[in-house]
Every structure is written in structure tokens, then in C-alpha cells.
Design a protein around this motif. Structure first.
Motif, PDB file in Angstrom:
ATOM      1  N   ASN A  25      24.189  22.051  37.392  1.00  0.00           N
ATOM      2  CA  ASN A  25      23.378  21.454  38.458  1.00  0.00           C
ATOM      3  C   ASN A  25      23.063  19.976  38.205  1.00  0.00           C
ATOM      4  OD1 ASN A  25      21.412  21.840  36.512  1.00  0.00           O
ATOM      5  ND2 ASN A  25      20.418  23.531  37.590  1.00  0.00           N
ATOM      6  N   ILE A  26      23.031  19.576  36.944  1.00  0.00           N
ATOM      7  CA  ILE A  26      22.838  18.154  36.654  1.00  0.00           C
ATOM      8  C   ILE A  26      24.085  17.366  37.067  1.00  0.00           C
ATOM      9  CG2 ILE A  26      22.645  16.456  34.785  1.00  0.00           C
ATOM     10  CD1 ILE A  26      20.652  18.282  33.446  1.00  0.00           C
ATOM     11  N   TYR A  27      25.261  17.976  36.874  1.00  0.00           N
ATOM     12  CA  TYR A  27      26.487  17.320  37.299  1.00  0.00           C
ATOM     13  C   TYR A  27      26.526  17.189  38.823  1.00  0.00           C
ATOM     14  CZ  TYR A  27      31.409  16.066  37.516  1.00  0.00           C
ATOM     15  OH  TYR A  27      32.588  15.414  37.745  1.00  0.00           O
ATOM     16  N   VAL A  28      26.100  18.233  39.521  1.00  0.00           N
ATOM     17  CA  VAL A  28      26.017  18.168  40.982  1.00  0.00           C
ATOM     18  C   VAL A  28      25.045  17.066  41.398  1.00  0.00           C
ATOM     19  CG1 VAL A  28      25.210  19.397  43.047  1.00  0.00           C
ATOM     20  CG2 VAL A  28      26.654  20.580  41.383  1.00  0.00           C
ATOM     21  N   LEU A  29      23.911  17.014  40.723  1.00  0.00           N
ATOM     22  CA  LEU A  29      22.895  16.001  41.021  1.00  0.00           C
ATOM     23  C   LEU A  29      23.453  14.591  40.844  1.00  0.00           C
ATOM     24  CD1 LEU A  29      19.884  15.242  41.536  1.00  0.00           C
ATOM     25  CD2 LEU A  29      19.538  15.458  39.073  1.00  0.00           C
ATOM     26  N   THR A  30      24.095  14.336  39.726  1.00  0.00           N
ATOM     27  CA  THR A  30      24.620  12.993  39.449  1.00  0.00           C
ATOM     28  C   THR A  30      25.750  12.622  40.412  1.00  0.00           C
ATOM     29  OG1 THR A  30      26.111  13.862  37.742  1.00  0.00           O
ATOM     30  CG2 THR A  30      23.954  13.073  37.023  1.00  0.00           C
ATOM     31  N   GLN A  31      26.613  13.587  40.732  1.00  0.00           N
ATOM     32  CA  GLN A  31      27.700  13.297  41.666  1.00  0.00           C
ATOM     33  C   GLN A  31      27.158  12.950  43.045  1.00  0.00           C
ATOM     34  OE1 GLN A  31      31.078  13.032  41.132  1.00  0.00           O
ATOM     35  NE2 GLN A  31      30.425  13.124  39.004  1.00  0.00           N
ATOM     36  N   SER A  32      26.094  13.645  43.465  1.00  0.00           N
ATOM     37  CA  SER A  32      25.492  13.368  44.767  1.00  0.00           C
ATOM     38  C   SER A  32      24.891  11.974  44.803  1.00  0.00           C
ATOM     39  CB  SER A  32      24.414  14.408  45.085  1.00  0.00           C
ATOM     40  OG  SER A  32      23.858  14.180  46.351  1.00  0.00           O
ATOM     41  N   ILE A  33      24.237  11.593  43.717  1.00  0.00           N
ATOM     42  CA  ILE A  33      23.605  10.275  43.655  1.00  0.00           C
ATOM     43  C   ILE A  33      24.648   9.160  43.572  1.00  0.00           C
ATOM     44  CG2 ILE A  33      22.165   8.760  42.233  1.00  0.00           C
ATOM     45  CD1 ILE A  33      20.561  11.259  41.449  1.00  0.00           C
ATOM     46  N   MET A  34      25.678   9.358  42.734  1.00  0.00           N
ATOM     47  CA  MET A  34      26.633   8.295  42.468  1.00  0.00           C
ATOM     48  C   MET A  34      27.797   8.240  43.461  1.00  0.00           C
ATOM     49  SD  MET A  34      25.050   6.978  40.033  1.00  0.00           S
ATOM     50  CE  MET A  34      26.232   5.659  39.795  1.00  0.00           C
ATOM     51  N   GLN A  35      28.221   9.416  43.999  1.00  0.00           N
ATOM     52  CA  GLN A  35      29.406   9.427  44.858  1.00  0.00           C
ATOM     53  C   GLN A  35      29.167  10.035  46.238  1.00  0.00           C
ATOM     54  OE1 GLN A  35      33.213  10.287  43.004  1.00  0.00           O
ATOM     55  NE2 GLN A  35      32.222  10.536  41.022  1.00  0.00           N
ATOM     56  N   GLY A  36      27.965  10.494  46.493  1.00  0.00           N
ATOM     57  CA  GLY A  36      27.641  11.017  47.811  1.00  0.00           C
ATOM     58  C   GLY A  36      27.586  12.531  47.862  1.00  0.00           C
ATOM     59  N   LYS A  37      26.975  13.014  48.934  1.00  0.00           N
ATOM     60  CA  LYS A  37      26.745  14.453  49.076  1.00  0.00           C
ATOM     61  C   LYS A  37      28.048  15.241  49.233  1.00  0.00           C
ATOM     62  CE  LYS A  37      22.136  13.862  51.080  1.00  0.00           C
ATOM     63  NZ  LYS A  37      22.129  12.406  50.840  1.00  0.00           N
ATOM     64  N   LYS A  38      29.047  14.653  49.902  1.00  0.00           N
ATOM     65  CA  LYS A  38      30.320  15.359  50.085  1.00  0.00           C
ATOM     66  C   LYS A  38      30.983  15.636  48.744  1.00  0.00           C
ATOM     67  CE  LYS A  38      34.734  15.225  52.546  1.00  0.00           C
ATOM     68  NZ  LYS A  38      35.600  14.463  53.499  1.00  0.00           N
ATOM     69  N   ALA A  39      30.921  14.670  47.843  1.00  0.00           N
ATOM     70  CA  ALA A  39      31.483  14.855  46.508  1.00  0.00           C
ATOM     71  C   ALA A  39      30.759  15.984  45.781  1.00  0.00           C
ATOM     72  CB  ALA A  39      31.369  13.557  45.707  1.00  0.00           C
ATOM     73  N   ALA A  40      29.436  16.015  45.918  1.00  0.00           N
ATOM     74  CA  ALA A  40      28.648  17.064  45.271  1.00  0.00           C
ATOM     75  C   ALA A  40      29.006  18.438  45.822  1.00  0.00           C
ATOM     76  CB  ALA A  40      27.158  16.791  45.459  1.00  0.00           C
ATOM     77  N   PHE A  41      29.201  18.528  47.134  1.00  0.00           N
ATOM     78  CA  PHE A  41      29.528  19.822  47.741  1.00  0.00           C
ATOM     79  C   PHE A  41      30.928  20.298  47.340  1.00  0.00           C
ATOM     80  CE2 PHE A  41      25.869  19.233  50.551  1.00  0.00           C
ATOM     81  CZ  PHE A  41      25.392  20.538  50.604  1.00  0.00           C
TER      82      PHE A  41
END
Length: 208
Positions: A25-41
Motif C-alpha cells: 500500500n505504500i507503493y500504491v501511495l507513492t505511485q499515486s503521488i508521483m505518477q498519478g492515480k491511473k498508475a496507482a490503479f
């Protein structure tokens, strides 16, 4: 069919597990912050594809275990209980997690999806955890164990998508909350450690 009380208890435990700050979940969090929500999803979809793989592996494993000797069942039960106790202890003594952000600005959604799958299916701890966790909420008397585990697996995946999705959507606020509130993390960790402790005890007294 599984009783509603068991499903509610399982879903509640799954939600708490998804909330605990960890690598996924920390990786999801960082990806959302740094690369956007689509990347996190895309990462979330990959992780959940891996969870489906582990669920199917547990279905196969549990069906074999229930058909083998009492000795094999007892050994697995002890190993599972020890692992749950280990997780409980690690959570009980854990301190605040540190977020480390990835500065990579290039977004390859297919690669992120495949990375999510790889992160999950190559982690043997996920399979061991599922093997120790899922049977706690099944009952051989009410129907097919494999079907029950499959239902639990899908419910676990749903809880993961729900919480990880919320993490992705509200990433900036969650980032501040988890990095600034040691007390919140400690309360969540302690609560979940007691859940693991209870599950370990329940597993030890479970009969074949």
C-alpha cells in the motif's frame, strides 16, 4: 454457504490488514503521488491478479491437506500458528513507517500492471499467510471448503481494491496522515496484532 457473521468478521479483518502501512500500500501511495492515480490503479490491478493466483493455490493446497494425514494437518497448523504469532509480534513492536518516494516520471501502465503481479506472486509469505488465514473462517460442515476459500479470496481482493483504491484517490491526505501520526499507526498495528494473536490461538485448537 458461509454465515454472514463469518463474512463480516473476515471482511473487517481484511480491511484492517489493507490499512496497515506495508510495502504494497505504500507503493500504491507513492505511485499515486508521483505518477498519478491511473498508475496507482494499474499497480492495484496487478497486485489483485496476484492475490487471485494465491487464492487458487490455497484452494488446491487446502483440499490436499484435508485429504492427507492428521500428522500433515497438525504440522501445517503449527507452522501457520507460528507465522501468525510472528506477524502479531512484529506489528506489536513496530514503529512508524517511513515513506520513500520514487522520482521516476515515466509511466508505462502495462509495466506497472505486470510489476504488481510479479510483486505479489513472487512473495511466498502471501501464500503462507493465506493458508493460515483463510481456513479460520471456513466450516467443513456447511459445504465445500474449496468454494468457501474461493469466496473468501474474492472478498479479500474486493477489500484490497477498496482500501488501496481509496489510498490512491486520497493519496496526498493519507500521506500526511501516515507520516505525521505515530499514534494512529501504533493503534492500527496493535489492534491488528491482537487479531493475529486470536487467529493463531484459534488455528492451534482447530481439529481436522
Amino acid at each position: 454457504m458461509l454465515e454472514i457473521d463469518s463474512l463480516i468478521a473476515f471482511f473487517t479483518a481484511s480491511i484492517l490488514l489493507a490499512l496497515i502501512p506495508g510495502p504494497d500500500n505504500i507503493y500504491v501511495l507513492t505511485q499515486s503521488i508521483m505518477q498519478g492515480k491511473k498508475a496507482a490503479f494499474m499497480i492495484i490491478l496487478g497486485l489483485c491478479t496476484g492475490l487471485l493466483f494465491h487464492t487458487l493455490m490455497v484452494v488446491i493446497g487446502v483440499s490436499v491437506i484435508f485429504q492427507t494425514s492428521l500428522f500433515a494437518f497438525t504440522i501445517l497448523k503449527i507452522i501457520g500458528a507460528i507465522y501468525l504469532l510472528y506477524l502479531a509480534w512484529q506489528l506489536f513492536i513496530s514503529s512508524k513507517s517511513e515513506l520513500k518516494f520514487n522520482k521516476n516520471i515515466l509511466v508505462d501502465y502495462k509495466k506497472l500492471y505486470l510489476k504488481g503481479i510479479f510483486m505479489n506472486i513472487t512473495n511466498p509469505k502471501v501464500f503462507i499467510f493465506f493458508l493460515a488465514f483463510f481456513p479460520q473462517f471456513t466450516d467443513e460442515k456447511i459445504g465445500n471448503i474449496n468454494l468457501q476459500i474461493l469466496i473468501l479470496g474474492l472478498l479479500f481482493i474486493f477489500s484490497t481494491i477498496l482500501i488501496f483504491g481509496l489510498i490512491a484517490i486520497f493519496s496526498s491526505n493519507l500521506s500526511k496522515f501516515f507520516t505525521n501520526s505515530i499514534l494512529a499507526q501504533k493503534i492500527l498495528n496493535r489492534l491488528t496484532s491482537f487479531i493475529f494473536l486470536a487467529l493463531a490461538i484459534k488455528l492451534l485448537i482447530t481439529k481436522q
